[in-house]
Design a protein around this motif. Sequence first.
Motif, PDB file in Angstrom:
ATOM      1  N   GLN A  74       0.842  -1.200   0.000  1.00 38.66           N
ATOM      2  CA  GLN A  74       0.000   0.000   0.000  1.00 38.66           C
ATOM      3  C   GLN A  74       0.879   1.252   0.000  1.00 38.66           C
ATOM      4  OE1 GLN A  74      -2.469   0.451   3.472  1.00 38.66           O
ATOM      5  NE2 GLN A  74      -3.638   2.124   2.590  1.00 38.66           N
ATOM      6  N   ASP A  75       1.918   1.255   0.815  1.00 34.27           N
ATOM      7  CA  ASP A  75       2.830   2.403   0.864  1.00 34.27           C
ATOM      8  C   ASP A  75       3.475   2.637  -0.506  1.00 34.27           C
ATOM      9  OD1 ASP A  75       2.273   2.777   3.536  1.00 34.27           O
ATOM     10  OD2 ASP A  75       4.109   1.790   4.259  1.00 34.27           O
ATOM     11  N   LYS A  76       3.878   1.559  -1.165  1.00 36.47           N
ATOM     12  CA  LYS A  76       4.493   1.693  -2.494  1.00 36.47           C
ATOM     13  C   LYS A  76       3.490   2.242  -3.500  1.00 36.47           C
ATOM     14  CE  LYS A  76       7.992  -1.871  -1.846  1.00 36.47           C
ATOM     15  NZ  LYS A  76       8.464  -3.202  -2.239  1.00 36.47           N
ATOM     16  N   LEU A  77       2.245   1.766  -3.440  1.00 32.60           N
ATOM     17  CA  LEU A  77       1.212   2.258  -4.365  1.00 32.60           C
ATOM     18  C   LEU A  77       0.932   3.742  -4.138  1.00 32.60           C
ATOM     19  CD1 LEU A  77      -1.321  -0.717  -4.430  1.00 32.60           C
ATOM     20  CD2 LEU A  77       0.073   0.107  -6.319  1.00 32.60           C
ATOM     21  N   VAL A  78       0.905   4.165  -2.888  1.00 36.98           N
ATOM     22  CA  VAL A  78       0.676   5.587  -2.591  1.00 36.98           C
ATOM     23  C   VAL A  78       1.800   6.427  -3.196  1.00 36.98           C
ATOM     24  CG1 VAL A  78       0.635   7.293  -0.716  1.00 36.98           C
ATOM     25  CG2 VAL A  78      -0.723   5.193  -0.530  1.00 36.98           C
ATOM     26  N   ILE A  80       3.682   5.610  -5.805  1.00 39.73           N
ATOM     27  CA  ILE A  80       3.531   5.561  -7.267  1.00 39.73           C
ATOM     28  C   ILE A  80       2.438   6.520  -7.718  1.00 39.73           C
ATOM     29  CG2 ILE A  80       2.777   4.087  -9.187  1.00 39.73           C
ATOM     30  CD1 ILE A  80       4.231   1.754  -7.731  1.00 39.73           C
ATOM     31  N   ILE A  81       1.313   6.500  -7.032  1.00 37.84           N
ATOM     32  CA  ILE A  81       0.204   7.404  -7.392  1.00 37.84           C
ATOM     33  C   ILE A  81       0.631   8.854  -7.233  1.00 37.84           C
ATOM     34  CG2 ILE A  81      -2.104   8.177  -6.681  1.00 37.84           C
ATOM     35  CD1 ILE A  81      -2.700   5.181  -6.066  1.00 37.84           C
ATOM     36  N   GLY A  82       1.395   9.147  -6.183  1.00 36.57           N
ATOM     37  CA  GLY A  82       1.913  10.509  -6.000  1.00 36.57           C
ATOM     38  C   GLY A  82       2.826  10.924  -7.138  1.00 36.57           C
ATOM     39  N   THR A  83       3.692  10.016  -7.545  1.00 31.17           N
ATOM     40  CA  THR A  83       4.601  10.294  -8.658  1.00 31.17           C
ATOM     41  C   THR A  83       3.825  10.515  -9.955  1.00 31.17           C
ATOM     42  OG1 THR A  83       6.316   8.948  -7.619  1.00 31.17           O
ATOM     43  CG2 THR A  83       6.568   9.412  -9.965  1.00 31.17           C
ATOM     44  N   ILE A  84       2.818   9.679 -10.210  1.00 27.42           N
ATOM     45  CA  ILE A  84       1.982   9.844 -11.404  1.00 27.42           C
ATOM     46  C   ILE A  84       1.281  11.198 -11.366  1.00 27.42           C
ATOM     47  CG2 ILE A  84      -0.102   8.996 -12.580  1.00 27.42           C
ATOM     48  CD1 ILE A  84       0.800   6.147 -11.785  1.00 27.42           C
ATOM     49  N   GLY A  85       0.809  11.586 -10.196  1.00 30.80           N
ATOM     50  CA  GLY A  85       0.170  12.897 -10.047  1.00 30.80           C
ATOM     51  C   GLY A  85       1.129  14.036 -10.377  1.00 30.80           C
ATOM     52  N   GLU A  86       2.372  13.908  -9.911  1.00 34.77           N
ATOM     53  CA  GLU A  86       3.383  14.936 -10.208  1.00 34.77           C
ATOM     54  C   GLU A  86       3.667  14.994 -11.713  1.00 34.77           C
ATOM     55  OE1 GLU A  86       6.836  14.068  -7.857  1.00 34.77           O
ATOM     56  OE2 GLU A  86       5.754  14.340  -5.967  1.00 34.77           O
ATOM     57  N   ILE A  87       3.790  13.835 -12.332  1.00 35.46           N
ATOM     58  CA  ILE A  87       4.049  13.791 -13.783  1.00 35.46           C
ATOM     59  C   ILE A  87       2.895  14.429 -14.544  1.00 35.46           C
ATOM     60  CG2 ILE A  87       4.288  12.228 -15.771  1.00 35.46           C
ATOM     61  CD1 ILE A  87       5.807  10.320 -13.848  1.00 35.46           C
ATOM     62  N   LEU A  88       1.663  14.071 -14.181  1.00 30.38           N
ATOM     63  CA  LEU A  88       0.502  14.654 -14.851  1.00 30.38           C
ATOM     64  C   LEU A  88       0.451  16.166 -14.657  1.00 30.38           C
ATOM     65  CD1 LEU A  88      -2.287  12.011 -14.104  1.00 30.38           C
ATOM     66  CD2 LEU A  88      -1.169  12.453 -16.290  1.00 30.38           C
ATOM     67  N   GLY A  89       0.817  16.615 -13.486  1.00 27.62           N
ATOM     68  CA  GLY A  89       0.851  18.057 -13.228  1.00 27.62           C
ATOM     69  C   GLY A  89       1.883  18.748 -14.106  1.00 27.62           C
ATOM     70  N   SER A  90       3.044  18.130 -14.255  1.00 27.67           N
ATOM     71  CA  SER A  90       4.093  18.699 -15.109  1.00 27.67           C
ATOM     72  C   SER A  90       3.652  18.725 -16.564  1.00 27.67           C
ATOM     73  CB  SER A  90       5.378  17.887 -14.999  1.00 27.67           C
ATOM     74  OG  SER A  90       5.905  17.953 -13.706  1.00 27.67           O
ATOM     75  N   VAL A  91       3.045  17.635 -17.023  1.00 29.09           N
ATOM     76  CA  VAL A  91       2.583  17.568 -18.406  1.00 29.09           C
ATOM     77  C   VAL A  91       1.517  18.603 -18.632  1.00 29.09           C
ATOM     78  CG1 VAL A  91       1.328  16.120 -20.063  1.00 29.09           C
ATOM     79  CG2 VAL A  91       3.184  15.133 -18.718  1.00 29.09           C
ATOM     80  N   GLU A  92       0.596  18.735 -17.706  1.00 26.43           N
ATOM     81  CA  GLU A  92      -0.508  19.700 -17.840  1.00 26.43           C
ATOM     82  C   GLU A  92       0.042  21.129 -17.895  1.00 26.43           C
ATOM     83  OE1 GLU A  92      -4.228  21.179 -15.157  1.00 26.43           O
ATOM     84  OE2 GLU A  92      -3.841  19.030 -15.211  1.00 26.43           O
ATOM     85  N   SER A  93       1.011  21.451 -17.048  1.00 29.00           N
ATOM     86  CA  SER A  93       1.552  22.806 -17.046  1.00 29.00           C
ATOM     87  C   SER A  93       2.379  23.091 -18.305  1.00 29.00           C
ATOM     88  CB  SER A  93       2.388  23.065 -15.781  1.00 29.00           C
ATOM     89  OG  SER A  93       3.527  22.225 -15.787  1.00 29.00           O
ATOM     90  N   SER A  94       3.024  22.079 -18.839  1.00 29.19           N
ATOM     91  CA  SER A  94       3.818  22.299 -20.058  1.00 29.19           C
ATOM     92  C   SER A  94       2.911  22.442 -21.290  1.00 29.19           C
ATOM     93  CB  SER A  94       4.811  21.169 -20.289  1.00 29.19           C
ATOM     94  OG  SER A  94       4.145  19.962 -20.579  1.00 29.19           O
ATOM     95  N   LEU A  95       1.691  21.918 -21.210  1.00 27.83           N
ATOM     96  CA  LEU A  95       0.756  22.044 -22.328  1.00 27.83           C
ATOM     97  C   LEU A  95      -0.102  23.298 -22.219  1.00 27.83           C
ATOM     98  CD1 LEU A  95      -0.486  18.348 -22.634  1.00 27.83           C
ATOM     99  CD2 LEU A  95       1.168  19.490 -24.095  1.00 27.83           C
TER     100      LEU A  95
END
Length: 97
Positions: A74-78, A80-95
Amino acid sequence: MFMFCPKCGSKLKADALFCGECGEEIREIERTNSGEQNVKNSIEEKNKLEETNILLFKQIKDLEERIVSLECKQDKLVKIIGTIGEILGSVESSLSC
């Protein structure tokens, strides 16, 4: 030879009509060996309970290990989800325009 109460297994006097511990009436037929058999049965039941307790203890330990493993996952999944959220935020801001 001692007599034993057929109900509770307490030691009885040879001429006892009632058990001094539980009050069970002692019948003539029971005066021979049913009390001793009751004691043997009690010992067997105690042994079975101990075996059951050992099995339950092992099952509890297994469940505890599985819970620890799931908490780790569960800790690892949290993370991973946090990292995915950061990536999506970066992609969204760059677009963004």
